[in-house]
Write a protein that holds these residues in place. Structure first.
Motif, PDB file in Angstrom:
ATOM      1  N   LYS A 340       0.719  25.059  -9.625  1.00 23.82           N
ATOM      2  CA  LYS A 340       0.328  24.057 -10.602  1.00 23.82           C
ATOM      3  C   LYS A 340       1.494  23.114 -10.873  1.00 23.82           C
ATOM      4  CE  LYS A 340      -3.072  26.885 -13.067  1.00 23.82           C
ATOM      5  NZ  LYS A 340      -3.474  27.422 -14.399  1.00 23.82           N
ATOM      6  N   LEU A 341       1.168  21.861 -11.085  1.00 23.69           N
ATOM      7  CA  LEU A 341       2.206  20.880 -11.374  1.00 23.69           C
ATOM      8  C   LEU A 341       2.674  21.010 -12.818  1.00 23.69           C
ATOM      9  CD1 LEU A 341       0.677  17.728  -9.631  1.00 23.69           C
ATOM     10  CD2 LEU A 341       2.543  19.158  -8.796  1.00 23.69           C
ATOM     11  N   LEU A 342       4.000  21.020 -13.010  1.00 22.44           N
ATOM     12  CA  LEU A 342       4.537  21.061 -14.364  1.00 22.44           C
ATOM     13  C   LEU A 342       4.297  19.731 -15.080  1.00 22.44           C
ATOM     14  CD1 LEU A 342       7.921  22.898 -13.681  1.00 22.44           C
ATOM     15  CD2 LEU A 342       5.783  23.864 -14.534  1.00 22.44           C
ATOM     16  N   LEU A 343       4.324  18.646 -14.295  1.00 24.85           N
ATOM     17  CA  LEU A 343       4.101  17.324 -14.870  1.00 24.85           C
ATOM     18  C   LEU A 343       3.202  16.544 -13.921  1.00 24.85           C
ATOM     19  CD1 LEU A 343       4.687  15.107 -16.951  1.00 24.85           C
ATOM     20  CD2 LEU A 343       6.703  14.470 -15.592  1.00 24.85           C
ATOM     21  N   ASP A 344       2.008  16.245 -14.349  1.00 34.73           N
ATOM     22  CA  ASP A 344       1.057  15.496 -13.534  1.00 34.73           C
ATOM     23  C   ASP A 344       1.210  14.009 -13.848  1.00 34.73           C
ATOM     24  OD1 ASP A 344      -0.914  14.566 -11.978  1.00 34.73           O
ATOM     25  OD2 ASP A 344      -2.559  15.673 -12.925  1.00 34.73           O
ATOM     26  N   ILE A 345       1.930  13.302 -12.975  1.00 30.45           N
ATOM     27  CA  ILE A 345       2.213  11.886 -13.221  1.00 30.45           C
ATOM     28  C   ILE A 345       1.032  10.999 -12.841  1.00 30.45           C
ATOM     29  CG2 ILE A 345       4.673  12.209 -12.862  1.00 30.45           C
ATOM     30  CD1 ILE A 345       4.344  10.947 -10.107  1.00 30.45           C
ATOM     31  N   HIS A 346       0.010  11.588 -12.201  1.00 30.42           N
ATOM     32  CA  HIS A 346      -1.107  10.755 -11.761  1.00 30.42           C
ATOM     33  C   HIS A 346      -1.904  10.198 -12.936  1.00 30.42           C
ATOM     34  CE1 HIS A 346      -0.736  13.486  -8.034  1.00 30.42           C
ATOM     35  NE2 HIS A 346      -0.135  12.345  -7.788  1.00 30.42           N
ATOM     36  N   ASN A 347      -1.840  10.873 -14.078  1.00 31.97           N
ATOM     37  CA  ASN A 347      -2.600  10.402 -15.232  1.00 31.97           C
ATOM     38  C   ASN A 347      -2.012   9.134 -15.832  1.00 31.97           C
ATOM     39  OD1 ASN A 347      -4.374  12.578 -15.026  1.00 31.97           O
ATOM     40  ND2 ASN A 347      -3.079  13.886 -16.307  1.00 31.97           N
ATOM     41  N   ILE A 348      -0.726   8.946 -15.668  1.00 28.33           N
ATOM     42  CA  ILE A 348      -0.073   7.797 -16.293  1.00 28.33           C
ATOM     43  C   ILE A 348       0.441   6.779 -15.273  1.00 28.33           C
ATOM     44  CG2 ILE A 348       0.619   9.089 -18.338  1.00 28.33           C
ATOM     45  CD1 ILE A 348       3.373   9.401 -17.105  1.00 28.33           C
ATOM     46  N   SER A 349       0.459   7.141 -13.994  1.00 26.02           N
ATOM     47  CA  SER A 349       0.973   6.245 -12.967  1.00 26.02           C
ATOM     48  C   SER A 349      -0.170   5.543 -12.261  1.00 26.02           C
ATOM     49  CB  SER A 349       1.815   7.027 -11.949  1.00 26.02           C
ATOM     50  OG  SER A 349       2.207   6.188 -10.891  1.00 26.02           O
ATOM     51  N   ASP A 350      -0.084   4.229 -12.191  1.00 24.86           N
ATOM     52  CA  ASP A 350      -1.085   3.461 -11.465  1.00 24.86           C
ATOM     53  C   ASP A 350      -0.790   3.404  -9.969  1.00 24.86           C
ATOM     54  OD1 ASP A 350      -2.521   2.881 -13.727  1.00 24.86           O
ATOM     55  OD2 ASP A 350      -1.385   1.051 -14.157  1.00 24.86           O
ATOM     56  N   VAL A 351       0.448   3.702  -9.595  1.00 27.43           N
ATOM     57  CA  VAL A 351       0.843   3.606  -8.189  1.00 27.43           C
ATOM     58  C   VAL A 351       0.522   4.894  -7.452  1.00 27.43           C
ATOM     59  CG1 VAL A 351       2.763   3.230  -6.613  1.00 27.43           C
ATOM     60  CG2 VAL A 351       2.619   1.935  -8.741  1.00 27.43           C
ATOM     61  N   ASN A 352       0.906   6.031  -8.027  1.00 25.47           N
ATOM     62  CA  ASN A 352       0.699   7.318  -7.375  1.00 25.47           C
ATOM     63  C   ASN A 352      -0.697   7.855  -7.693  1.00 25.47           C
ATOM     64  OD1 ASN A 352       3.555   7.994  -6.298  1.00 25.47           O
ATOM     65  ND2 ASN A 352       3.880   7.336  -8.408  1.00 25.47           N
ATOM     66  N   ASP A 353      -1.685   7.147  -7.243  1.00 20.94           N
ATOM     67  CA  ASP A 353      -3.076   7.522  -7.501  1.00 20.94           C
ATOM     68  C   ASP A 353      -3.615   8.248  -6.270  1.00 20.94           C
ATOM     69  OD1 ASP A 353      -5.668   7.816  -8.220  1.00 20.94           O
ATOM     70  OD2 ASP A 353      -6.025   5.727  -8.722  1.00 20.94           O
ATOM     71  N   PRO A 354      -3.842   9.565  -6.348  1.00 18.30           N
ATOM     72  CA  PRO A 354      -4.302  10.310  -5.165  1.00 18.30           C
ATOM     73  C   PRO A 354      -5.704   9.937  -4.721  1.00 18.30           C
ATOM     74  CG  PRO A 354      -4.372  11.698  -7.120  1.00 18.30           C
ATOM     75  CD  PRO A 354      -3.709  10.426  -7.529  1.00 18.30           C
ATOM     76  N   SER A 355      -6.458   9.274  -5.556  1.00 19.69           N
ATOM     77  CA  SER A 355      -7.815   8.894  -5.175  1.00 19.69           C
ATOM     78  C   SER A 355      -7.856   7.685  -4.256  1.00 19.69           C
ATOM     79  CB  SER A 355      -8.644   8.606  -6.435  1.00 19.69           C
ATOM     80  OG  SER A 355      -8.113   7.488  -7.132  1.00 19.69           O
ATOM     81  N   VAL A 356      -6.725   6.964  -4.128  1.00 14.10           N
ATOM     82  CA  VAL A 356      -6.658   5.794  -3.275  1.00 14.10           C
ATOM     83  C   VAL A 356      -6.120   6.204  -1.909  1.00 14.10           C
ATOM     84  CG1 VAL A 356      -5.663   3.500  -2.969  1.00 14.10           C
ATOM     85  CG2 VAL A 356      -6.298   4.283  -5.244  1.00 14.10           C
ATOM     86  N   ASP A 357      -6.917   6.040  -0.868  1.00 15.09           N
ATOM     87  CA  ASP A 357      -6.525   6.369   0.503  1.00 15.09           C
ATOM     88  C   ASP A 357      -5.908   5.129   1.140  1.00 15.09           C
ATOM     89  OD1 ASP A 357      -6.199   7.336   3.007  1.00 15.09           O
ATOM     90  OD2 ASP A 357      -8.228   8.109   3.249  1.00 15.09           O
ATOM     91  N   LEU A 358      -4.600   5.189   1.411  1.00 15.83           N
ATOM     92  CA  LEU A 358      -3.901   4.012   1.932  1.00 15.83           C
ATOM     93  C   LEU A 358      -4.477   3.529   3.251  1.00 15.83           C
ATOM     94  CD1 LEU A 358      -0.170   4.895   1.167  1.00 15.83           C
ATOM     95  CD2 LEU A 358      -1.615   3.280  -0.050  1.00 15.83           C
ATOM     96  N   SER A 359      -4.884   4.472   4.115  1.00  9.30           N
ATOM     97  CA  SER A 359      -5.389   4.076   5.427  1.00  9.30           C
ATOM     98  C   SER A 359      -6.725   3.350   5.342  1.00  9.30           C
ATOM     99  CB  SER A 359      -5.537   5.312   6.324  1.00  9.30           C
ATOM    100  OG  SER A 359      -6.462   6.227   5.772  1.00  9.30           O
ATOM    101  N   LYS A 360      -7.427   3.485   4.209  1.00  7.09           N
ATOM    102  CA  LYS A 360      -8.725   2.834   4.055  1.00  7.09           C
ATOM    103  C   LYS A 360      -8.609   1.447   3.437  1.00  7.09           C
ATOM    104  CE  LYS A 360     -10.668   6.526   5.625  1.00  7.09           C
ATOM    105  NZ  LYS A 360     -11.185   6.546   7.023  1.00  7.09           N
ATOM    106  N   ILE A 361      -7.426   1.107   2.942  1.00  7.25           N
ATOM    107  CA  ILE A 361      -7.224  -0.223   2.364  1.00  7.25           C
ATOM    108  C   ILE A 361      -7.137  -1.242   3.505  1.00  7.25           C
ATOM    109  CG2 ILE A 361      -5.740  -1.653   0.937  1.00  7.25           C
ATOM    110  CD1 ILE A 361      -4.739   0.883  -0.402  1.00  7.25           C
ATOM    111  N   LYS A 362      -7.992  -2.232   3.504  1.00  7.13           N
ATOM    112  CA  LYS A 362      -8.032  -3.189   4.599  1.00  7.13           C
ATOM    113  C   LYS A 362      -6.856  -4.150   4.574  1.00  7.13           C
ATOM    114  CE  LYS A 362     -13.061  -3.085   5.127  1.00  7.13           C
ATOM    115  NZ  LYS A 362     -14.313  -3.883   5.165  1.00  7.13           N
ATOM    116  N   GLY A 363      -6.378  -4.463   3.391  1.00  5.69           N
ATOM    117  CA  GLY A 363      -5.284  -5.415   3.271  1.00  5.69           C
ATOM    118  C   GLY A 363      -4.011  -4.765   2.778  1.00  5.69           C
ATOM    119  N   PRO A 364      -3.079  -5.542   2.243  1.00  7.47           N
ATOM    120  CA  PRO A 364      -1.817  -5.003   1.737  1.00  7.47           C
ATOM    121  C   PRO A 364      -2.028  -4.093   0.531  1.00  7.47           C
ATOM    122  CG  PRO A 364      -1.682  -7.376   2.073  1.00  7.47           C
ATOM    123  CD  PRO A 364      -3.113  -7.012   2.195  1.00  7.47           C
TER     124      PRO A 364
END
Length: 383
Positions: A340-364
């Motif tokens: 388990k993560l001691l600190l889950d930064i995904h709740n407050i970070s807009d950049v480290n969003d695990p739901s966003v798949d980089l390879s599926k982003i068509k652009g930058p």
């Protein structure tokens, strides 16, 4: 008898470069002969590209000193010559890294190329595989004497796949030759002259030819980069793998740049000199836009194995030789329980969003992609 004479192969020519001799065929240039020797003897080249006819003779980084013209005419050449455009002669003697004149000239050329080149390596997608970075590190000086304002250019939109940064361009003409010789239509070229010369299209045309993506591979700096890979990762964090697929447009043999199981970028295969490799069947190694930009799933490819990376390259920092993944042992140590993560930064970070798949982003991968508030508003507006 005359027919037998015609069938005989022409005699080899002996050329000595930095006290190392090699025999080559007639018509071979000094640069090609030096590449047969390899190592530090090989002059750098920023504009010469073997598959492109007419390339070379523009950047002047491959200058060498000819201390002996040939056996018949042993006189030295009075000036340094471009090795990519100078043919060898039998008995020729050449100095590359053993000549102080050559080393001083290369340092001057590097300083000239860096006069207007911006120092944006930390945000440039070419960092880590940039030939100008290697050139400045190996042959450049510690600082610059240039004190004036660097030139800037108006931004040009080249379409959905290619990003142009003219401030980084060194006018090597590789992309122009590629579009002229590989594609059916060339829409871009060099506009204006002198200090105002720039790579651009006339009246803001987009580059949409099926093979125009190859201009990204031939660019030695970060002037032409892949929009679909832009800001998604640093090249030394990715793992290159050789792969192929059945393609009716091109050879279908590529290099996949992966981060985990995600395919972040697809490029043509290159040799140790950074040039396009031909296939074993003799086909050219240029790849089409479909293979380069649209096939970003592992299922689309047949993986052959890890790409061989030179040890001096920063890409080889975390290089591997096999495709076997290391076994996860944390769950075994914890009796089957997942950590388990001691600190889950995904709740407050807009950049480290695990739901966003980089390879599926068509652009930058810009901030707009990770802006959760904006994405939620867009979904509500669409509904």
């Amino acid at each position: 008898m005359a027919e037998e004479i015609k069938k005989e192969a022409p005699p080899k020519m002996k050329v000595t470069i930095d006290n190392i001799s090699v025999e080559v065929d007639p018509g071979t240039t000094i640069l090609q002969a030096a590449r047969l020797i390899g190592g530090d003897v090989t002059p750098p080249a920023m504009c010469f590209y073997t598959p492109l006819k007419g390339s070379g003779g523009k950047c002047r980084t491959c200058l060498v000193e000819v201390s002996k013209g040939s056996e018949k005419d042993p006189r030295p050449m009075p000036k340094l010559v471009a090795s990519c455009r100078t043919g060898v002669m039998d008995g020729m003697e050449v100095k590359s890294v053993t000549s102080p004149r050559v080393l001083d000239a290369r340092a001057g050329v590097v300083e000239f190329l860096l006069l207007n080149h911006p120092l944006d390596c930390p945000i440039c997608d070419q960092a880590g595989e940039c030939h100008l970075q290697d050139l400045s590190y190996e042959h450049g000086k510690e600082g610059t004497r240039y004190e004036f304002k660097r030139r800037t250019f108006k931004k040009h939109n080249l379409g959905q796949y290619i990003q142009l940064h003219m401030t980084r361009c060194i006018l090597c003409y590789r992309c122009v030759f590629t579009a002229d010789q590989v594609t059916n239509k060339r829409s871009h070229g060099v506009l204006d002259r002198g200090d105002h010369a720039e790579i651009a299209t006339y009246i803001e045309k987009s580059l949409d030819n099926d093979f125009i993506g190859n201009v990204i591979d031939v660019c030695p700096v970060g002037a032409l980069t892949d929009k679909t890979f832009r800001f998604k990762n640093r090249v030394w964090f990715t793992k290159p793998e050789d792969a192929h697929r059945d393609c009716d447009k091109c050879c279908g043999k590529v290099t996949l740049w992966k981060r985990g199981d995600e395919v972040l970028r697809v490029t043509a295969r290159k040799d140790q000199w950074g040039e396009i490799m031909n296939t074993e069947e003799g086909k050219t190694g240029w790849i089409c836009n479909e293979c380069r930009f649209e096939k970003k799933d592992v299922k689309d490819w047949v993986i052959e194995g890890p790409t061989k990376v030179a040890r001096h390259s920063v890409i080889g920092a975390n290089h591997y030789e096999v495709l076997d993944k290391p076994e996860e042992t944390v769950a075994k140590v914890m009796g089957g329980r997942q950590p388990k993560l001691l600190l889950d930064i995904h709740n407050i970070s807009d950049v480290n969003d695990p739901s966003v798949d980089l390879s599926k982003i068509k652009g930058p991968a810009t901030g707009a992609v990770f802006n959760k508030t904006k994405l939620i508003q867009e979904k509500e507006n669409n509904n």
